[in-house]
Design an enzyme around this catalytic site. Structure first.
Site, PDB file in Angstrom:
ATOM      1  N   ILE A 121      -4.052  -5.127   6.642  1.00  0.00           N
ATOM      2  CA  ILE A 121      -3.250  -5.529   5.610  1.00  0.00           C
ATOM      3  C   ILE A 121      -2.279  -6.574   5.991  1.00  0.00           C
ATOM      4  O   ILE A 121      -2.279  -7.778   5.130  1.00  0.00           O
ATOM      5  CB  ILE A 121      -2.658  -4.494   4.868  1.00  0.00           C
ATOM      6  CG1 ILE A 121      -3.694  -3.422   4.594  1.00  0.00           C
ATOM      7  CG2 ILE A 121      -2.133  -5.091   3.440  1.00  0.00           C
ATOM      8  CD1 ILE A 121      -4.816  -3.366   3.659  1.00  0.00           C
ATOM      9  N   VAL A 124       3.359  -8.431  11.044  1.00  0.00           N
ATOM     10  CA  VAL A 124       4.969  -8.238  11.109  1.00  0.00           C
ATOM     11  C   VAL A 124       5.464  -9.461  11.885  1.00  0.00           C
ATOM     12  O   VAL A 124       4.982  -9.568  13.158  1.00  0.00           O
ATOM     13  CB  VAL A 124       5.106  -7.154  11.814  1.00  0.00           C
ATOM     14  CG1 VAL A 124       6.662  -6.665  11.948  1.00  0.00           C
ATOM     15  CG2 VAL A 124       4.350  -5.830  10.803  1.00  0.00           C
ATOM     16  N   LYS A 138       7.285  -7.701   7.085  1.00  0.00           N
ATOM     17  CA  LYS A 138       5.717  -7.413   6.872  1.00  0.00           C
ATOM     18  C   LYS A 138       5.108  -8.323   5.647  1.00  0.00           C
ATOM     19  O   LYS A 138       5.415  -8.014   4.728  1.00  0.00           O
ATOM     20  CB  LYS A 138       5.646  -6.053   6.602  1.00  0.00           C
ATOM     21  CG  LYS A 138       4.199  -5.416   6.678  1.00  0.00           C
ATOM     22  CD  LYS A 138       4.295  -3.952   6.184  1.00  0.00           C
ATOM     23  CE  LYS A 138       2.640  -3.602   6.115  1.00  0.00           C
ATOM     24  NZ  LYS A 138       2.632  -2.065   5.980  1.00  0.00           N
ATOM     25  N   ASP A 270      -1.803   7.726   8.000  1.00  0.00           N
ATOM     26  CA  ASP A 270      -1.961   6.455   8.802  1.00  0.00           C
ATOM     27  C   ASP A 270      -1.332   6.705  10.270  1.00  0.00           C
ATOM     28  O   ASP A 270      -0.870   5.501  10.769  1.00  0.00           O
ATOM     29  CB  ASP A 270      -1.857   5.019   8.017  1.00  0.00           C
ATOM     30  CG  ASP A 270      -2.777   3.978   8.453  1.00  0.00           C
ATOM     31  OD1 ASP A 270      -3.624   4.351   9.113  1.00  0.00           O
ATOM     32  OD2 ASP A 270      -2.317   2.933   8.175  1.00  0.00           O
TER      33      ASP A 270
END
Length: 412
Positions: A121, A124, A138, A270
């Site tokens: 997604i 960082v 992020k 996750d």
């Protein structure tokens, strides 16, 4: 509606084309490696091509690849080695796209355009506030929202089509896929992730061995989370730690899982190796975008399931699965199912048995398919999350007994 269908059809055609291109490219590479360097090199080359294809297919495929990469029970070592890339070293955006991602943000200076880590997604980057405070930024990948939503919608369509096949008839495929895709889509909402981080920190505040970076919510935006910067996070750290330290930190991960799931009903789905790091004395948990909250009844059922599992009470484990069943086939043999679960628990769990979470989970899911009994997504999803976590923990220590996760106690 018509335009939506056209977009889905076009995306499916794109996926098939990418898969075909990678297959055509992989065959000569693998054959050459086999001839020159032998079968082992050919297998490594094949899995490297698979991981490259996953990255080109897009973020939804990367997410499922991250989950697959924790399954040490299913994938061979050479595959696991290649799949590590998907945890925190996914191919970053182009330099031009990165410049757009990292455009000037008020009061924040980007230290290095090269990302510290890159996931499905976001990437960082290291940054710095105007007072010199180091932060981690992020930042969403360009165009990720549209791409992810399209892929998840396609996955839902394919799930509904596959649900009509005789081999999976009666299985609540659509419900489970909807549950999973909704949770994955939640990662696109950075405001929601900021709330999740705040909640996760509160739940784990009583565990000094566990650290969750704080989010600077006043500095964050819809496409950038500004987080506390924690130096020294390295996936190779466990290799330098003595076995007893790894075992202690593995137990800390288990305590955190208990606190989240069985006390708070909050599931971090996750916890792959890119989101769980060991330092010399702490476990660091990152990225709380992919989380779900359990209804109280489901939390209590799962808690009892693991308590009975640790005690070796297999019949009750089978009865709990029946209580959570979302549907079943006609004339299902409920007594036979309970007896089969009891037999499995007797072989794999309880006092005196070495418990393998992955092998046990696969067997229980297999029994559900065999008897036509399917637990609700609320019940199945935490078990799937624990399978991912079990694969992660097994990567740095084998001394943690996952059947005891439901027995740990602590204040919320």
């Amino acid at each position: 509606m018509q335009s939506s269908r056209l977009r889905i059809a076009a995306r499916l055609a794109e996926i098939l084309a990418v898969a075909a291109w990678h297959l055509a490219r992989a065959l000569p590479v693998v054959l050459f490696a086999r001839v020159v360097s032998g079968p082992a090199a050919a297998r490594r080359g094949l899995w490297r091509c698979v991981v490259g294809a996953i990255q080109d297919l897009g973020p939804a495929f990367v997410k499922f690849g991250q989950i697959a990469g924790t399954r040490v029970d299913l994938l061979p070592p050479e595959a696991l080695c290649e799949f590590r890339v998907l945890h925190d070293a996914v191919r970053p955006p182009s330099k031009r796209a990165a410049r757009g991602m990292l455009q000037s943000r008020q009061g924040i200076r980007v230290i290095d355009p090269v990302p510290l880590g890159s996931g499905s997604i976001a990437c960082v980057h290291r940054g710095e506030l105007e007072d010199g405070t180091p932060v981690a930024l992020k930042v969403k990948r360009p165009g990720i929202d549209r791409r992810m939503w399209l892929d998840l919608r396609l996955i839902r369509v394919l799930a509904r089509v596959s649900a009509r096949l005789p081999s999976v008839r009666g299985m609540p495929m659509a419900d489970l896929v909807d549950y999973v895709t909704e949770a994955i889509a939640g990662q696109l909402d950075f405001a929601r992730e900021a709330e999740n981080i705040h909640e996760l920190r509160a739940h784990l505040a009583g565990l000094p061995e566990v650290r969750v970076p704080e989010v600077h919510r006043e500095r964050s935006s819809e496409d950038c989370l500004v987080l506390e910067y924690l130096p020294g996070l390295d996936a190779r750290t466990p290799d330098s730690l003595p076995p007893e330290t790894r075992a202690e930190l593995g137990a800390a991960v288990l305590a955190a899982a208990h606190r989240m799931m069985f006390v708070a009903g909050f599931v971090h789905c996750d916890l792959h190796p890119g989101n769980v790091y060991l330092t010399t004395g702490r476990v660091v948990i990152l990225d709380a975008g992919y989380c779900v909250r359990l209804p109280d009844r489901v939390r209590d059922l799962i808690g009892e399931f693991f308590a009975r599992l640790a005690a070796g009470e297999g019949r009750r484990c089978g009865e709990i699965i029946l209580e959570s069943a979302a549907g079943c086939l006609t004339d299902v043999d409920e007594k036979g199912f309970v007896e089969s679960v009891a037999e499995s628990v007797g072989r794999r769990a309880g006092p005196g048995n070495t418990f393998d979470m992955a092998a046990f989970g696969e067997e229980i899911f297999g029994l559900q398919r065999q008897f036509g009994l399917y637990a609700t997504a609320d019940f199945v999803f935490p078990l799937m999350a624990l399978l991912v976590l079990a694969g992660t923990v097994r990567g740095f220590t084998g001394d943690v007994d996952f059947q005891s996760v439901g027995l740990r106690r602590g204040s919320p």
